[in-house]
Design an enzyme around this catalytic site. Structure first.
Site, PDB file in Angstrom:
ATOM      1  N   SER A 142       3.382  -4.055   3.728  1.00 12.54           N
ATOM      2  CA  SER A 142       2.193  -3.439   4.318  1.00 12.54           C
ATOM      3  C   SER A 142       1.874  -4.194   5.597  1.00 12.54           C
ATOM      4  O   SER A 142       2.313  -5.342   5.793  1.00 12.54           O
ATOM      5  CB  SER A 142       1.011  -3.541   3.351  1.00 12.54           C
ATOM      6  N   TYR A 155      -4.027  -8.298  -2.961  1.00  8.50           N
ATOM      7  CA  TYR A 155      -3.088  -7.309  -2.415  1.00  8.50           C
ATOM      8  C   TYR A 155      -2.394  -7.868  -1.178  1.00  8.50           C
ATOM      9  O   TYR A 155      -1.165  -7.785  -1.046  1.00  8.50           O
ATOM     10  CB  TYR A 155      -3.827  -6.024  -2.079  1.00  8.50           C
TER      11      TYR A 155
END
Length: 271
Positions: A142, A155
């Protein structure tokens, strides 16, 4: 990379980015797509769409956090449908919560799926790819694997770890003619983030844009594939002006979370 006639295994294939990648690969001429996710009914829906395009689809309902089940499923899949030429590690989960309000079970779930599940699948597939001396592994990280985001601490940590894991494997597995690539989407409009409090000024990508960026990056031979102009701007900004990027990250934090923070600070000052 030539995709025509290849066999691909995709985790997290039932929705969002994984589903979009599966459909795009089918359009690119992939022969067989092995679709892995936890919900069989959703996988069957994606498989039906793929078969309409003209590729073969094999739905495999599997929880990648269950190591024994994963070992059995990969062995059976390779026996029945292998060799696998391309592995796309797309399964992931995210919880948005201020760190001080975070709960250990959610943290453990993110680590189990985003990291340990990916490790388990990759280890099993990579060993087989090494024997056949060819293969490509794509790990979906990401933009938060480059620039950590407030309210997404765990995350972000898992996505940073995926980049390190990918870089290490790229160096180790090149001797076996195995290519290892990182895909770094920015905020993407998927079911997973629909209930998130979105960061200001961030224009979300669509899963289809992410899938097309992946194909373009594979064709160029890029080791890290960014998605969208905002990602390139953010990465370069973080390299050149890291302190400014940290401030921008704080300013972009969802407004209601900033209000909550200010109220707590005001309460602390009044005591």
């Amino acid at each position: 990379m030539h995709l025509q006639g290849k066999t691909v295994l995709i985790t997290g294939a039932s929705r969002g980015i994984g589903r979009a990648i599966a459909l795009e690969l089918a359009h690119q001429g992939v022969q067989r797509l092995i679709l892995i996710a936890r919900t069989h009914a959703h996988l069957v829906e994606v498989a039906t769409e793929i078969e309409v395009i003209g590729a073969e689809a094999v739905p495999v309902a599997l929880d990648i956090t269950q190591t024994v089940d994963v070992n059995i499923a990969i062995a059976q899949t390779w026996r029945d449908h292998g060799p696998i030429h391309l592995l796309v590690n797309c399964a992931g989960i995210a919880h948005q919560v201020p760190f001080l309000q975070s709960q250990l079970p959610q943290v453990q779930e993110e680590i189990a799926i985003n990291l340990l599940g990916m490790y388990t699948i990759t280890r099993l597939i990579a060993r087989r790819m090494a024997v056949q001396q060819q293969g490509t592994i794509i790990n979906v990280s990401s933009l938060m694997g480059k620039i950590a985001a407030p309210t997404m601490a765990t995350y972000s940590a898992t996505k940073f770890a995926i980049l390190g894991f990918t870089q290490a494997l790229r160096n180790e597995l090149s001797a076996h003619n195995i290519r290892v690539v990182a895909l770094l989407p920015s905020l993407t409009d998927t079911d997973m983030v629909r209930n998130f409090r979105w960061f200001r000024w961030v224009v979300p990508s669509t899963p289809e844009q992410v899938a097309r960026s992946l194909i373009a990056g594979l064709q160029k031979g890029t080791p890290e594939i960014l998605v969208g102009w905002q990602s390139y701007l953010a990465v370069w900004g973080n390299r050149l002006m890291p302190l400014l990027m940290e401030r921008i990250s704080r300013w972009a934090t969802p407004e209601e979370l900033q209000i909550l923070k200010r109220l707590r600070e005001a309460g602390a000052d009044s005591r």
